[in-house]
Design an enzyme around this catalytic site. Structure first.
Site, PDB file in Angstrom:
ATOM      1  N   GLU A  39      25.715   5.871 -27.641  1.00 23.64           N
ATOM      2  CA  GLU A  39      25.172   6.630 -26.509  1.00 23.64           C
ATOM      3  C   GLU A  39      26.331   7.024 -25.609  1.00 23.64           C
ATOM      4  OE1 GLU A  39      21.487   6.564 -23.297  1.00 23.64           O
ATOM      5  OE2 GLU A  39      22.105   4.691 -24.238  1.00 23.64           O
ATOM      6  N   HIS A  81      21.374  12.706 -21.677  1.00 22.20           N
ATOM      7  CA  HIS A  81      22.166  12.807 -20.446  1.00 22.20           C
ATOM      8  C   HIS A  81      22.750  14.214 -20.340  1.00 22.20           C
ATOM      9  CE1 HIS A  81      21.806   8.514 -19.484  1.00 22.20           C
ATOM     10  NE2 HIS A  81      21.872   8.336 -20.790  1.00 22.20           N
ATOM     11  N   HIS A 112      15.399   9.262 -24.856  1.00 27.15           N
ATOM     12  CA  HIS A 112      14.560   8.862 -23.706  1.00 27.15           C
ATOM     13  C   HIS A 112      14.116  10.054 -22.855  1.00 27.15           C
ATOM     14  CE1 HIS A 112      18.440   8.848 -21.690  1.00 27.15           C
ATOM     15  NE2 HIS A 112      18.763   7.627 -22.071  1.00 27.15           N
ATOM     16  N   ASP A 154      14.680   0.684 -25.013  1.00 25.63           N
ATOM     17  CA  ASP A 154      15.921   0.951 -24.269  1.00 25.63           C
ATOM     18  C   ASP A 154      16.287  -0.287 -23.450  1.00 25.63           C
ATOM     19  OD1 ASP A 154      18.146   2.293 -23.404  1.00 25.63           O
ATOM     20  OD2 ASP A 154      17.110   3.580 -21.968  1.00 25.63           O
TER      21      ASP A 154
END
Length: 397
Positions: free
Chosen positions: A131, A196, A217, A279
């Site tokens: 990530e 993101h 997410h 998560d």
């Protein structure tokens, strides 16, 4: 005994509930799924006592649990996290990193290899999820801004050459070099996910066409409708809804996404395109109180209360402490989702996304014997991995 029989339960398939049937397991695989309680000689028998028998839960995105984080730099961290989450029905997981220095990332990848060989009592590992660090600074969330940057071919090629255990990598598709990055990931059989990110629809669509097929997410760390020079643009959230073939993962802890948003996502995407993820950070499965997000030595101090991690000043969420059973329960109770659909979103759908659906994700003859037994409240009674009982709530030592 090479044979195991699980009977007297409600078997969950992707399409129906089989009451009173049984499963026969042999050598770590499902040998037979029967609608009747068939007689089998010389088999270990497990009486489900009328409870549900489901495929093991698969968590695509998880950082920690049991007081440990995958970035802690120890094999113990990997093993403890895996063993913590089997208590909540997780039989397979994709360990996830945070944005960090390259040397720490490479060390974590090496530890994965070591831990994967010695992991006998915890959830199986399905490869690593990186990530970052290729994120939009404005959408970094809790990611360390010191390491956020644009994709660097020399760097990511080195990382991918270093380890064959990387199965997915999340990045922002609008960054300089991000499309070439996705193409390279695809050439190596690695799933590209968008995360993101401040992308608008046109950038998301180009990213999707070149490999960014999963939204990491959904709603967290991504743009919604924005304005540029008075004109409105659809953001990543709207793009994920518009592009029917895009998969999404959601933190269904009931806090990151409240009930109305869970219902909206379910209404638009449906159970075949939604994967439930924890998560989870290190505080999952632990008492509430002070904790650390990220590596124990250099991470961010947080406080866990109300079922979520928060910044110490309580101005923002700082991580999830969800467990897999909670995700299923929340989708049923908060989003009015059926049990079959809620289970599909944490079994067959994530198995397909990670391309392991031929081995995992449903109770079918020939697939891995990864199974959970739970009651009406999704409280886990037994977790079985590869035909072995690794957690039994009735016989906890």
């Amino acid at each position: 005994m090479s044979l195991t029989k699980i009977f007297n339960g409600k078997i969950l398939t992707p399409h129906r509930v089989i009451s009173g049937g049984c499963l026969i397991l042999e050598e770590g695989k499902i040998l037979e799924v029967s609608e009747k309680n068939i007689e089998v000689s010389n088999a270990l028998e497990i009486d489900a006592s009328g409870k549900y028998i489901a495929p093991g839960f698969i968590d695509l995105h998880i950082h920690g649990g049991g007081g440990f984080d995958f970035m802690d730099g120890t094999e113990e961290a990997f093993l403890t996290i895996a063993e913590t989450h089997v208590k909540y029905g997780t039989t397979a997981m994709v360990p996830t990193t945070l944005t960090s220095e390259k040397k720490d990332l490479l060390k974590t990848l090496d530890l994965y290899e070591t831990a994967n060989k010695s992991n006998k009592k915890g959830a199986q590992f399905l490869g690593m999820h990186l990530e970052g660090p290729y994120f939009a600074m404005n959408q970094r969330g809790a990611q360390d801004p010191r390491y956020i940057r644009d994709p660097d071919p020399e760097e990511y090629q080195e990382v991918l050459a270093h380890s064959s255990s990387i199965t997915r990598w999340s990045a922002a598709p609008e960054l300089k070099g991000a499309i070439e990055f996705a193409k390279y990931l695809k050439s190596k059989g690695v799933l590209a996910a968008l995360a993101h990110t401040d992308a608008i629809y046109e950038e998301v669509l180009e990213g999707f066409e070149n490999g960014y097929t999963l939204a990491t997410h959904l709603y967290s760390g991504m743009s919604g409708v924005t304005r540029r020079n008075a004109f409105r643009y659809a953001g990543v959230i709207e793009s994920a809804f518009i592009i029917d073939a895009m998969d999404v993962e959601i933190i269904a802890d009931g806090i990151h996404l409240p009930a109305p948003l869970l219902k909206l996502i379910m209404k638009i995407k449906g159970p075949d395109r939604i994967a439930l993820i924890t998560d989870a950070m290190r505080a999952a499965g632990m008492p509430e109180g002070d904790s650390v997000l990220g590596p124990l030595k250099t991470g961010l101090k947080v406080i866990v209360e109300d079922g979520v991690a928060k910044l110490p000043d309580r101005s923002s969420f700082a991580g999830s402490v969800a467990t897999a059973d909670r995700l299923v329960r929340n989708m049923m109770q908060l989003a009015d989702v059926s049990l079959l659909d809620a289970v599909k979103m944490i079994t067959l759908t994530p198995a397909r996304i990670m391309n392991v659906h031929n081995q995992k994700g449903s109770l079918v003859a020939g697939k891995d014997a990864d199974i959970v037994i739970f009651n009406e409240n999704i409280q886990i009674e037994k977790t079985i991995i590869g035909g072995r009982v690794v957690h039994d709530a009735l016989n906890v030592k």
